[in-house]
Design a protein around this motif. Structure first.
Motif, short mmCIF file in Angstrom:
data_model
loop_
_atom_site.label_atom_id
_atom_site.label_comp_id
_atom_site.label_asym_id
_atom_site.label_seq_id
_atom_site.Cartn_x
_atom_site.Cartn_y
_atom_site.Cartn_z
N GLY A 194 0.14 12.07 3.93
CA GLY A 194 0.86 11.09 2.55
C GLY A 194 2.24 10.96 2.81
N LYS A 195 2.96 10.03 2.54
CA LYS A 195 4.06 9.62 2.28
C LYS A 195 4.76 10.04 1.23
N GLN A 196 5.93 10.81 1.22
CA GLN A 196 6.70 11.34 0.06
C GLN A 196 7.48 10.11 -0.58
N GLU A 197 7.33 10.20 -1.91
CA GLU A 197 7.88 9.09 -2.63
C GLU A 197 9.54 9.54 -2.77
N GLN A 198 10.50 8.96 -2.32
CA GLN A 198 11.94 9.40 -2.55
C GLN A 198 12.82 8.35 -2.20
N TRP A 199 13.42 7.59 -3.07
CA TRP A 199 14.14 6.47 -2.67
C TRP A 199 15.88 7.13 -3.28
N CYS A 200 16.65 7.48 -2.58
CA CYS A 200 17.99 8.30 -2.77
C CYS A 200 18.81 7.45 -3.50
#
Length: 662
Positions: A361-367
C-alpha cells in the motif's frame, strides 16, 4: 597609529560594553570611598587622579580589565584588515545561555534559543562518537515570516546538545509601516507560527524527516521581563504522528523589551478566538465539500472510482484541502525560467513515504514545503506541488493533475494552459514536457490520431491555489480528455469563494506560510574536484584488484567537460548544442588506429562510492573501467551543477582510448 573615526567609536563602544559587563564603575566607586576614608580623613587634602589610579592598580582592577579586553598583538596583516561578517545566527558552546548579537534598535526581534534536548529515546543506546568519527546528526531548520535559519549539525543522542540562537525579526507586512517598531497589540495579531523541522542525516548523507512542529511564540508577549521558557514535545511524522520523538528546551525573548506586557487573559482569548474562527471555516468547507462530492457522484455512478482528491494528509497526519499545498512562489534571482524551475524540482530526490509493514500500500503523506526542502527529497506529490507553485510564480496558468500512470499506479503531475489553448504536461520527477493533443473517439477509423508520448493514463481532477475541477467526462482516459476547464459539462468546478475561505492569502488558517527558496551553499568547482579525485582512486583500486595498471590522460579528461555541460543544457532547455566541437576535439586527441569509448551518467547525489557502484552495474561503463588492451589511457570528468536548496545535478563521464589490435 591613528584610527578612522568610525573604527575609533566602535572600539570605544566595545571597551565601554566590557567595562559595564565587569561592573568596573561600581568597583571604582568602592575604591574611591575606601581611599577617601583611609587617606583623606585627617588632613582633608585634595585627591589627585594619580592617587586614584595608584589605588586601582594596587587592588588589581586595572590588570583585570586589561586581561578581559584581550588585546592581540601578534595578528598578521590579513586578520587585521578583514572585517567580520555580520551574523544573526551563531553557535556557542559556553556558557549555556547564549550571548547576544548586535541588533537594529529600531526593529522588534524575537530571540529564540534552543538550549538542549532530552528524551530522544530512539537514540538511548547511541554510543558517544569518538573524535573525528563520522556519526548521524540532527539539524534544526526554522522558518518565520520569510526568514529561514538552520542550526549547526549536532550528534544524535538521547539528550542532543543543541546550543543555538536565532534572531527572528517581527515586522509588519505593509511596506509603509516597515520602519515602525511594532507594539505588543500589533504582534498579537501576527498569527504566523515559527515552523520548526528536525532533520536527521545518517553517516551516508541520507536525510530523514524526524519532526515538524509549529511553535506558538506569542506567549512571550504576556511574560514578565519579556522572557519565557518552553518545553516543546516533538511528535513523529506519517504513521508515527502520535508518537513523541523528544523534547526541546526553548527560551523566547523580545528585543527591545516590551514597555508593558499583555495580560495572559488577553493572549489566551486571542488564541481561542483564532482557533474557533479557523475551526468554523474548516467545518463549513467540509460541509460544502461533502455536498459537492454528492453532486459529482450523481452525474455518473462510476465517478466514485476516479481519483478526485479534495483533502490530503500532511506529515503530521493533519487533513488539509489540496489547494492549500499550492501558492504562487517567486524564486527571486535563484531561477530564471520556468524550464529551469522544472529542472530544479527534478533534481530534488524522489522517495516514497515510508510504510511500516508489507502489503504494497502507498502511505499518504503530502509534506509542507519547508519539510520537503529541508529534507531535499519527497514523493511525486511534493514535487508536483512545488513545480506548480513555481510555474504560477512565473505567471503561467498551472494546475496539479491527479490520476494514474501505467498499471493503474496513482501519480501526480503538472499541467499548464496556454492563452492559445495549448495544454502542456510537466513531469515534475524528470523535468520532461509533453504537448497534449486530444484524441477524438468519434472520428472514423481511417483518420490518423496523435500518439501520446506522455506516460499518464487517467486523470481524476486538477487544482491550484484558487480553483478545483473534477473530471466529469464520459472517460477519464487522458488521451481523450478535453481540457476546456470553463465547460462545466466536462469539468465540475468548486466554488472559488469556498476555496478562498480555507486557503491563504487573506485567511487566518492553520495552513503554514511558504518559505522562500535559499541559494545553494555548495561550491560547484570544489565539489566536482572532490568527487573526481574519489572516483579516480576507486577506479585505480578496482583495476588493481583485476591485476590491471591504470594510466590517466588528464588532457582527455578535460575535453569531456563540454559534453557534460551540453547534457545539462539539454535537460534544462531541451536544446542540444556544442556536440560538433566536442567530437572534433576528441578526434584530434585520439590518434589513428586508436579507439575511443565514453559513457556519461547522471546522479542527483554526491556520494562517489555509491555512484561508482551504480556505474559498474552498467555493462557499457564496466567495459570502459575494466578496459584491457595496448596503450590504454583512462579519463573521468565530473561536473556538478548547483541549484537552490543545495540541490545538484551531478554528471560523470568515464572514457578510455586504446590501440586497436585486430
Amino acid at each position: 597609529m591613528s584610527l578612522p573615526p568610525e573604527k575609533a567609536s566602535e572600539l570605544k563602544q566595545i571597551i565601554h560594553q566590557q567595562l559595564v559587563k565587569m561592573d568596573v564603575h561600581g568597583r571604582i566607586r568602592e575604591v574611591l570611598a575606601e581611599t577617601i576614608r583611609e587617606e583623606l580623613a585627617p588632613e582633608h587634602q585634595q585627591l589627585s587622579t594619580e592617587d586614584l589610579i595608584k589605588a586601582l592598580r594596587q587592588r588589581g582592577i586595572i590588570d583585570d580589565v586589561m586581561k578581559e579586553l584581550k588585546f592581540v598583538t601578534g595578528v598578521n596583516e590579513k586578520e587585521r584588515t578583514s572585517a567580520p561578517k555580520p551574523s544573526t545566527h551563531f553557535v556557542d558552546r559556553e556558557p549555556p545561555v547564549l550571548r547576544k548579537t548586535n541588533i537594529d534598535p529600531t526593529r522588534r526581534y524575537l530571540y529564540l534559543q534552543v538550549l538542549g534536548g532530552k528524551a530522544f529515546l530512539e537514540h538511548l543506546q547511541e554510543p558517544e562518537p569518538l573524535p573525528g568519527q563520522i556519526c548521524s546528526t540532527f539539524t534544526l531548520c526554522l522558518h518565520f515570516r520569510n526568514q529561514r535559519f538552520r542550526s549547526k549539525p549536532i550528534p544524535c543522542a538521547c539528550e542532543p546538545d543543541f546550543r543555538d540562537g536565532f534572531l527572528l525579526e517581527v515586522h509588519k507586512d505593509s511596506l509603509g509601516d516597515g520602519s515602525k517598531m511594532v507594539d505588543a497589540t500589533t504582534m498579537l495579531s501576527i498569527c504566523d507560527p515559527v515552523h520548526m523541522v528536525l532533520i536527521k542525516t545518517d553517516t551516508f548523507g541520507e536525510t530523514t524527516l524526524v519532526a515538524s512542529y509549529f511553535l506558538e511564540w506569542r506567549s512571550v508577549l504576556a511574560a514578565e521581563n519579556g522572557i519565557t521558557n518552553v518545553a516543546v514535545e516533538l511528535l513523529g511524522v506519517g504513521t508515527e504522528s502520535k508518537v513523541s520523538v523528544g523534547v526541546l528546551n526553548i527560551r523566547l525573548e523580545m528585543y527591545p523589551q516590551l514597555s508593558k506586557a499583555l495580560s495572559p487573559e488577553i493572549t489566551n482569548t486571542q488564541f481561542a478566538l483564532e482557533r474557533q474562527k479557523t475551526a468554523e471555516k474548516e467545518r463549513l468547507f467540509l460541509v460544502y465539500a461533502k455536498q459537492w462530492w454528492r453532486e459529482y457522484l450523481q452525474i455518473r455512478p462510476t465517478h466514485n472510482v476516479r481519483l478526485v482528491k479534495i483533502f490530503a494528509q500532511d506529515e503530521n497526519g493533519v487533513n488539509r484541502p489540496v489547494c492549500s499545498y499550492i501558492r504562487p512562489l517567486r524564486a527571486g534571482r535563484l531561477l530564471d525560467t520556468p524550464r529551469q524551475a522544472a529542472r530544479f524540482v527534478s533534481v530534488l530526490g524522489y522517495e516514497r513515504a515510508p510504510v511500516i509493514g508489507g502489503g504494497g500500500g502507498k502511505q499518504e503523506q503530502w509534506c509542507t514545503l519547508l519539510a520537503f526542502l529541508c529534507r531535499n527529497k519527497g514523493d511525486c506529490e511534493d514535487h508536483a506541488n512545488l513545480l506548480c507553485s513555481l510555474l504560477l510564480g512565473f505567471g503561467l496558468e498551472a494546475f496539479v493533475c491527479v490520476g494514474t500512470k501505467a498499471k493503474g499506479v496513482p501519480h501526480t503531475w503538472v499541467m499548464t494552459c496556454g492563452t492559445d489553448g495549448t495544454i502542456t504536461f510537466w513531469e515534475s520527477l524528470t523535468g520532461h514536457r509533453y504537448i497534449h493533443r486530444s484524441v477524438n473517439p468519434d472520428d472514423p477509423p481511417l483518420v490518423e490520431q496523435p500518439k501520446p508520448l506522455y506516460p499518464y493514463r487517467t486523470i481524476g481532477c486538477v487544482f491550484n491555489h484558487q480553483k478545483f475541477f473534477g473530471n466529469c467526462q464520459p472517460s477519464d482516459a487522458v488521451e481523450v480528455c478535453v481540457f476546456d476547464l470553463h465547460d462545466e459539462s466536462k469539468w465540475k468546478p468548486m466554488s472559488g469563494e469556498a476555496i478562498k475561505s480555507v486557503c491563504p492569502p487573506g485567511t487566518a488558517s492553520s495552513v503554514p506560510p511558504f518559505p522562500p527558496l535559499c541559494a545553494s551553499t555548495l561550491d560547484a568547482a570544489v565539489t566536482s574536484n572532490e568527487i573526481e579525485v574519489q572516483l579516480r582512486i576507486l577506479v585505480s583500486e578496482h583495476r588493481k584488484d583485476l591485476g590491471l595498471s591504470t594510466l590517466w590522460d588528464d588532457h582527455l579528461s578535460y575535453l569531456l567537460s563540454p559534453a557534460l555541460a551540453a547534457y545539462e543544457l539539454e535537460r534544462t532547455t531541451g536544446i542540444s548544442a556544442g556536440n560538433e566541437e566536442f567530437q572534433d576535439a576528441v578526434r584530434r586527441a585520439v590518434p589513428d588506429g586508436h579507439t575511443f569509448k565514453g559513457f556519461p551518467i547522471h546522479f542527483v547525489y554526491r556520494n562517489a562510492r555509491r555512484a561508482f557502484a551504480t556505474c559498474l552495474r552498467s555493462p557499457f561503463c564496466e567495459e570502459i573501467i575494466c578496459c584491457r588492451g595496448d596503450q590504454v589511457r583512462l579519463a573521468v570528468r565530473v561536473r556538478v551543477f548547483t541549484y537552490p536548496e543545495s540541490a545538484c545535478a551531478v554528471w560523470i563521464m568515464f572514457a578510455c582510448k586504446y590501440r586497436s589490435v585486430l
